[in-house]
Structure formats: C-alpha cells, structure tokens
Design a protein around this motif. Structure first.
Motif, PDB file in Angstrom:
ATOM      1  N   UNK A 137      19.707  68.367  50.867  1.00 32.03           N
ATOM      2  CA  UNK A 137      20.924  68.511  51.692  1.00 32.03           C
ATOM      3  C   UNK A 137      22.110  68.814  50.796  1.00 32.03           C
ATOM      4  N   UNK A 138      23.194  69.181  51.435  1.00 32.00           N
ATOM      5  CA  UNK A 138      24.430  69.437  50.689  1.00 32.00           C
ATOM      6  C   UNK A 138      25.015  68.116  50.195  1.00 32.00           C
ATOM      7  N   UNK A 139      25.708  68.196  49.069  1.00 32.86           N
ATOM      8  CA  UNK A 139      26.440  67.052  48.529  1.00 32.86           C
ATOM      9  C   UNK A 139      27.884  67.221  48.986  1.00 32.86           C
ATOM     10  N   UNK A 140      28.185  66.670  50.130  1.00 31.26           N
ATOM     11  CA  UNK A 140      29.509  66.851  50.713  1.00 31.26           C
ATOM     12  C   UNK A 140      30.573  66.148  49.882  1.00 31.26           C
ATOM     13  N   UNK A 141      31.719  66.782  49.731  1.00 30.31           N
ATOM     14  CA  UNK A 141      32.806  66.150  48.967  1.00 30.31           C
ATOM     15  C   UNK A 141      33.398  64.971  49.741  1.00 30.31           C
ATOM     16  N   UNK A 142      34.098  64.127  49.027  1.00 28.21           N
ATOM     17  CA  UNK A 142      34.767  62.991  49.653  1.00 28.21           C
ATOM     18  C   UNK A 142      36.246  63.000  49.243  1.00 28.21           C
ATOM     19  N   UNK A 143      36.990  62.073  49.804  1.00 27.52           N
ATOM     20  CA  UNK A 143      38.428  62.000  49.529  1.00 27.52           C
ATOM     21  C   UNK A 143      38.742  61.742  48.059  1.00 27.52           C
ATOM     22  N   UNK A 144      37.769  61.195  47.309  1.00 27.68           N
ATOM     23  CA  UNK A 144      37.974  60.967  45.879  1.00 27.68           C
ATOM     24  C   UNK A 144      38.253  62.274  45.129  1.00 27.68           C
ATOM     25  N   UNK A 145      37.777  63.391  45.643  1.00 24.05           N
ATOM     26  CA  UNK A 145      37.971  64.672  44.948  1.00 24.05           C
ATOM     27  C   UNK A 145      39.450  65.000  44.793  1.00 24.05           C
ATOM     28  N   UNK A 146      40.278  64.610  45.760  1.00 25.34           N
ATOM     29  CA  UNK A 146      41.724  64.838  45.646  1.00 25.34           C
ATOM     30  C   UNK A 146      42.334  64.025  44.513  1.00 25.34           C
ATOM     31  N   UNK A 147      41.701  62.896  44.157  1.00 28.51           N
ATOM     32  CA  UNK A 147      42.180  62.049  43.064  1.00 28.51           C
ATOM     33  C   UNK A 147      41.621  62.527  41.728  1.00 28.51           C
ATOM     34  N   UNK A 148      40.322  62.785  41.685  1.00 26.85           N
ATOM     35  CA  UNK A 148      39.679  63.095  40.407  1.00 26.85           C
ATOM     36  C   UNK A 148      39.859  64.540  39.956  1.00 26.85           C
ATOM     37  N   UNK A 149      39.923  65.475  40.911  1.00 20.79           N
ATOM     38  CA  UNK A 149      40.078  66.894  40.561  1.00 20.79           C
ATOM     39  C   UNK A 149      41.503  67.369  40.781  1.00 20.79           C
ATOM     40  N   UNK A 150      42.088  67.013  41.907  1.00 23.04           N
ATOM     41  CA  UNK A 150      43.465  67.417  42.205  1.00 23.04           C
ATOM     42  C   UNK A 150      43.666  67.586  43.698  1.00 23.04           C
ATOM     43  N   UNK A 151      44.920  67.544  44.100  1.00 23.40           N
ATOM     44  CA  UNK A 151      45.265  67.671  45.514  1.00 23.40           C
ATOM     45  C   UNK A 151      44.632  68.930  46.105  1.00 23.40           C
ATOM     46  N   UNK A 152      44.011  68.763  47.277  1.00 26.85           N
ATOM     47  CA  UNK A 152      43.389  69.883  47.968  1.00 26.85           C
ATOM     48  C   UNK A 152      41.923  70.109  47.627  1.00 26.85           C
TER      49      UNK A 152
END
Length: 166
Positions: free
Chosen positions: A114-129
């Motif tokens: 299955x796909x590895x869906x992103x989570x809200x943590x991505x806005x913190x660890x990678x950047x806004x958006x």
C-alpha cells in the motif's frame, strides 16, 4: 537508478503532537547498508518483527517526491531511491506489484502492499506544506519476500505481478 539513503532507526521519533516536535534522532540511524529478513523487515529498525507492521515493514520513497535538502531523517522512510521509473509508472504507482532491488549482493523482492501516506508531521520535519504536497507521493509500504542486504549506491530494479505472501 540508485539507493540514495538507508534508514534503520530503533526508535519512533514522531510520537505525540507535531507541535511538540520530534524526538532527537539516534546516532547511526542513516546507514550505508541494511540487512533484510523475509517477512520481518530491516534488522535493527523500529518496525522489525512487529506484528502490527509485518504487512508493511519496509517503506520506500522516491527522492523526486521530496524537496531539496529533505531525506530519510525527515521523511522517516527506510529506503530513498532516485530514478526509479517503469515507463509512466512511478514508485507510488506500484501498489500490488513486486519490486525487486539488487544493489550488488543479490536480489531482494518486496511485495508493495500500500501507499505510505504522509502525516501532519511532514509539515514539521520537512517544512510547511509538505503534508499536502506528499499526498499520493509519500512512498510505499512493502513486505520483504527474501533475506538479503541492500547498500547505498547503484541499484538494479524490476517489477513483476504480485506474489502472494503467506
């Protein structure tokens, strides 16, 4: 095609609320090679041999999906690949297929579940958006079908029809 980075982290860094920030990264979570066990995952990784993750113990993401400067320490996937395309199909289109990777130590088949869906943590660890930008491009979750080793560097990759896993 190449394996750009490999991550085997013994801890979960993204627990609790994203506003609180991630836990510190342990030393040595980015590694030059990983040992894979069929049906279990990556030796030393937080999802290795965990019943809740046996159906998706290895995660892979394409470098082309990430913004410049982001890698596995931010995306929290296990394998970062570059240049992995099969005609018009990208990594995220391979659900239901078997992906074979060989970085020189023999082929390792991975059932793409299955796909590895992103989570809200991505806005913190990678950047806004990033959370929104990675929808449909967050990588895939796989079950390893073979024991073996993957290394950073050039990789041969192929896909085939799905193989059922006991």
């Amino acid at each position: 095609m190449e394996i750009v980075e490999l991550l085997a982290s013994p801890i979960h860094r993204f627990e609790g609320r994203p506003a609180d920030g991630p836990a510190p990264a342990p030393d040595g979570e980015l590694v030059p090679e990983v040992r894979i066990r069929a049906g279990l995952g990556i030796v030393g990784d937080r999802y290795f041999n965990h019943a809740a993750h046996r159906d998706a113990s290895i995660t892979i993401i394409a470098r082309e999906s990430l913004p410049d400067g982001a890698g596995l320490a931010q995306a929290r996937r296990n394998i970062l690949v570059a240049g992995l395309r099969f005609g018009e199909r990208t990594l995220d289109d391979l659900v239901g297929s078997t992906l074979t990777l060989d970085s020189g130590d023999g082929p390792i088949r991975l059932a793409v579940r299955r796909r590895a869906n992103p989570c809200a943590w991505m806005d913190v660890s990678i950047g806004a958006g990033a959370f929104k930008a990675l929808r449909g491009r967050g990588g895939v979750r796989c079950v390893p079908l073979d024991d073996g080793i993957l290394r950073v560097g050039p990789v041969f990759a192929s896909i085939e029809a799905a193989v059922s896993v006991p």
